[in-house]
Design an enzyme around this catalytic site. Structure first.
Site, PDB file in Angstrom:
ATOM      1  N   SER A 292       1.993  -7.725  -0.783  1.00 28.00           N
ATOM      2  CA  SER A 292       2.778  -8.627   0.263  1.00 28.00           C
ATOM      3  C   SER A 292       2.417 -10.052   0.027  1.00 28.00           C
ATOM      4  O   SER A 292       3.183 -10.986   0.757  1.00 28.00           O
ATOM      5  CB  SER A 292       3.161  -7.946   1.523  1.00 28.00           C
ATOM      6  OG  SER A 292       2.154  -7.921   2.364  1.00 28.00           O
TER       7      SER A 292
ATOM      8  N   THR B 254       1.812  -4.374   4.146  1.00 34.94           N
ATOM      9  CA  THR B 254       1.582  -4.619   5.798  1.00 34.94           C
ATOM     10  C   THR B 254       1.061  -6.140   5.862  1.00 34.94           C
ATOM     11  O   THR B 254       0.908  -6.476   7.063  1.00 34.94           O
ATOM     12  CB  THR B 254       0.530  -3.637   6.358  1.00 34.94           C
ATOM     13  OG1 THR B 254      -0.630  -3.792   5.663  1.00 34.94           O
ATOM     14  CG2 THR B 254       1.084  -2.302   6.218  1.00 34.94           C
ATOM     15  N   ASP B 255       0.304  -6.724   5.110  1.00 37.14           N
ATOM     16  CA  ASP B 255      -0.333  -8.078   5.378  1.00 37.14           C
ATOM     17  C   ASP B 255       0.637  -9.046   5.661  1.00 37.14           C
ATOM     18  O   ASP B 255       0.122  -9.800   6.529  1.00 37.14           O
ATOM     19  CB  ASP B 255      -0.886  -8.590   3.849  1.00 37.14           C
ATOM     20  CG  ASP B 255      -2.272  -7.765   3.734  1.00 37.14           C
ATOM     21  OD1 ASP B 255      -2.515  -6.765   4.360  1.00 37.14           O
ATOM     22  OD2 ASP B 255      -2.677  -7.939   2.340  1.00 37.14           O
TER      23      ASP B 255
ATOM     24  N   TYR C 142      -8.139   0.509  -3.094  1.00 40.35           N
ATOM     25  CA  TYR C 142      -7.056   1.092  -3.916  1.00 40.35           C
ATOM     26  C   TYR C 142      -6.237   0.144  -4.649  1.00 40.35           C
ATOM     27  O   TYR C 142      -6.533  -1.228  -4.307  1.00 40.35           O
ATOM     28  CB  TYR C 142      -6.335   1.891  -3.348  1.00 40.35           C
ATOM     29  CG  TYR C 142      -5.793   1.379  -1.850  1.00 40.35           C
ATOM     30  CD1 TYR C 142      -6.292   1.287  -0.928  1.00 40.35           C
ATOM     31  CD2 TYR C 142      -4.491   0.495  -2.150  1.00 40.35           C
ATOM     32  CE1 TYR C 142      -6.022   0.592   0.278  1.00 40.35           C
ATOM     33  CE2 TYR C 142      -4.096  -0.457  -0.989  1.00 40.35           C
ATOM     34  CZ  TYR C 142      -4.781  -0.129   0.051  1.00 40.35           C
ATOM     35  OH  TYR C 142      -4.090  -0.824   1.217  1.00 40.35           O
TER      36      TYR C 142
ATOM     37  N   LYS D  80       0.148  -7.869  12.281  1.00 39.72           N
ATOM     38  CA  LYS D  80      -1.138  -7.110  11.926  1.00 39.72           C
ATOM     39  C   LYS D  80      -2.500  -7.458  12.804  1.00 39.72           C
ATOM     40  O   LYS D  80      -2.710  -8.415  12.772  1.00 39.72           O
ATOM     41  CB  LYS D  80      -1.086  -7.051  10.466  1.00 39.72           C
ATOM     42  CG  LYS D  80      -2.150  -6.112   9.701  1.00 39.72           C
ATOM     43  CD  LYS D  80      -2.004  -5.933   8.337  1.00 39.72           C
ATOM     44  CE  LYS D  80      -2.959  -4.933   7.837  1.00 39.72           C
ATOM     45  NZ  LYS D  80      -3.033  -5.094   6.344  1.00 39.72           N
TER      46      LYS D  80
ATOM     47  N   THR E 246       0.917  -1.288   0.338  1.00 39.30           N
ATOM     48  CA  THR E 246       0.007   0.114  -0.128  1.00 39.30           C
ATOM     49  C   THR E 246       0.980   1.178   0.005  1.00 39.30           C
ATOM     50  O   THR E 246       0.469   2.433  -0.418  1.00 39.30           O
ATOM     51  CB  THR E 246      -0.887   0.024   1.046  1.00 39.30           C
ATOM     52  OG1 THR E 246      -1.951  -1.136   1.088  1.00 39.30           O
ATOM     53  CG2 THR E 246      -1.750   1.422   1.269  1.00 39.30           C
TER      54      THR E 246
ATOM     55  N   GLU F 258      -2.570 -29.728  26.473  1.00 41.60           N
ATOM     56  CA  GLU F 258      -4.034 -30.011  25.608  1.00 41.60           C
ATOM     57  C   GLU F 258      -3.748 -31.624  25.199  1.00 41.60           C
ATOM     58  O   GLU F 258      -4.633 -32.107  24.873  1.00 41.60           O
ATOM     59  CB  GLU F 258      -4.008 -29.178  24.932  1.00 41.60           C
ATOM     60  CG  GLU F 258      -4.872 -28.006  25.389  1.00 41.60           C
ATOM     61  CD  GLU F 258      -6.346 -28.236  25.695  1.00 41.60           C
ATOM     62  OE1 GLU F 258      -6.978 -29.413  25.493  1.00 41.60           O
ATOM     63  OE2 GLU F 258      -7.103 -27.243  26.275  1.00 41.60           O
TER      64      GLU F 258
END
Ligand code: DGL
Length: 376
Positions: free
Chosen positions: A107, A140-141, A74, A213, A60, A333
């Site tokens: 990304s 940013t992903d 965008y 993120k 971006t 677990e």
């Protein structure tokens, strides 16, 4: 790449101070104590301007929208890195910068090959004596995966800062220009050396190890569960914490020696998860499966056998958690000792995938792999 041509190694003032046996920073504080509290944007670069290479990969921060009100819709990865740099002329006051376009992608399109290509280029640049630091513009992903990978594999203590933005440069309230300026400031600051790969956005400095993120559109999206390392404000780089886990020079992984990363798959848990997803990962050649399990790594009763079967075929099974934070407790677990499984420490599934891929280049012994997961 062309060499830097304009180095302002020492200003006259710094040269005089050095000749007098004084540290420039200390001496400046002694000469002008008041200035330290109101330090201008260029304060940290007064002694000499750092030489920073800005590597463009897309995202971006290189995006453009149809109108100024398109803050979240965008096209990403369209503006060349040199144009992004030119749009922030303030940068030239704090560093000598050079742009280099390695990719122009969102990304989400990073894969092992691209990660290795980026890492090797960064490593090459860091070896140049005339390069003081690197800034990588990135979507940013998956910034958190790239930053963690570089944090684990680069063999230099020079600053490497990954930066992105949540809004394209064409949007009202675009955040990319300030983020890039801040990233260059951080990369230029000697205080940033030896702190591993850093991620700078939204006035904060995060370690590549912890950052993730957390929101799809807000500028305040990056968080580290234990808090950022510091802030960038008014041209000042302020560190408050240090990364606790080994990174860069302290790790056993070396980007220059990596040519291929082993396949590690993530299988995401949910009510009614299909056991066939485990078989598919095995058939596709996964050497390890990170099971993004519920809660503290809990595994549905109908998923235990498929995972045990995969382990019996030699595939490593790593229990992680889809909750977003916290550690997965070994033998809680599930009986990991009995099944010969591994647990993550606090690494999110996507970060565990990176670390496991690197760990598998060193060993296939689950006990050793467990140690590595707990170490980094
Ligand atoms: N698809 C995204 C990427 O490149 C754009 C999002 C962003 O960069 O903020 O990661």
């Amino acid at each position: 790449m062309k060499r830097f041509t304009r180095f302002t190694r020492l200003t006259t003032l710094s040269a005089l101070l050095l000749a007098a046996g004084l540290n420039a920073g200390t001496a400046q504080a002694q000469l002008a104590p008041a200035a330290a509290t109101t330090a201008p944007a260029s304060a940290q670069s007064e002694a000499r301007k750092a030489n920073i290479v800005i590597i463009g990969t897309g995202g971006t921060i290189a995006g453009a929208g149809a109108s100024a009100t398109n803050t979240a819709a965008y096209q990403s990865a369209v503006v060349p890195v040199d144009k992004i740099i030119a749009s922030v002329p303030e940068i030239s006051k704090v560093a000598n910068v050079k742009g280099e376009q390695i990719f122009q992608i969102g990304s989400e399109s990073f894969n092992n090959e691209r990660l290795l290509k980026l890492g090797k280029r960064v490593s090459e640049l860091l070896k140049q004596p005339d390069v003081d630091g690197i800034v990588i513009t990135h979507g940013t992903d998956t910034i958190e995966e790239t930053a963690y990978f570089l944090n684990l594999t680069l063999k230099s203590d020079k600053p490497v800062v990954v930066v992105g933005s949540m809004r394209p440069g064409t949007a009202l309230g675009a955040d990319g220009a300030l983020n890039l300026y801040d990233a260059v400031l951080v990369a230029s600051n000697p205080d940033s050396r030896g702190k591993g790969t850093l991620v700078v956005l939204n006035d904060e400095i995060h370690t590549g190890r912890d950052v993730t993120k957390s929101n799809t559109f807000k500028t305040e999206t990056f968080r580290s569960p234990f808090g950022p390392l510091g802030y960038v404000v008014e041209g000042r780089t302020l560190f408050f914490r240090l990364p606790a886990r080994p990174h860069t020079m302290q790790t056993e992984f070396d980007i220059d020696k990596l040519d291929k990363l082993p396949e590690v798959a993530i299988v995401y848990a949910y009510g009614n998860v299909n056991p066939a997803s485990v078989d598919a990962a095995v058939k596709n050649g996964a050497k390890a499966i990170v099971f993004a399990a519920t809660g503290n790594g809990s595994v549905g009763d109908y998923m235990v056998e498929p995972l045990k079967a995969a382990r019996a075929k030699g595939v490593q099974i790593v229990r992680a958690s889809r909750t977003g934070s916290g550690v997965v407790i070994r033998n809680a677990e599930q009986p990991d000792d009995k099944y010969d499984w591994i647990v993550t420490d606090d690494q999110l599934p996507q970060k565990a995938r990176i670390l496991m891929a690197l760990a598998l280049t060193k060993t296939n012994d689950p006990k050793e792999l467990q140690k590595i997961l707990w170490k980094y």
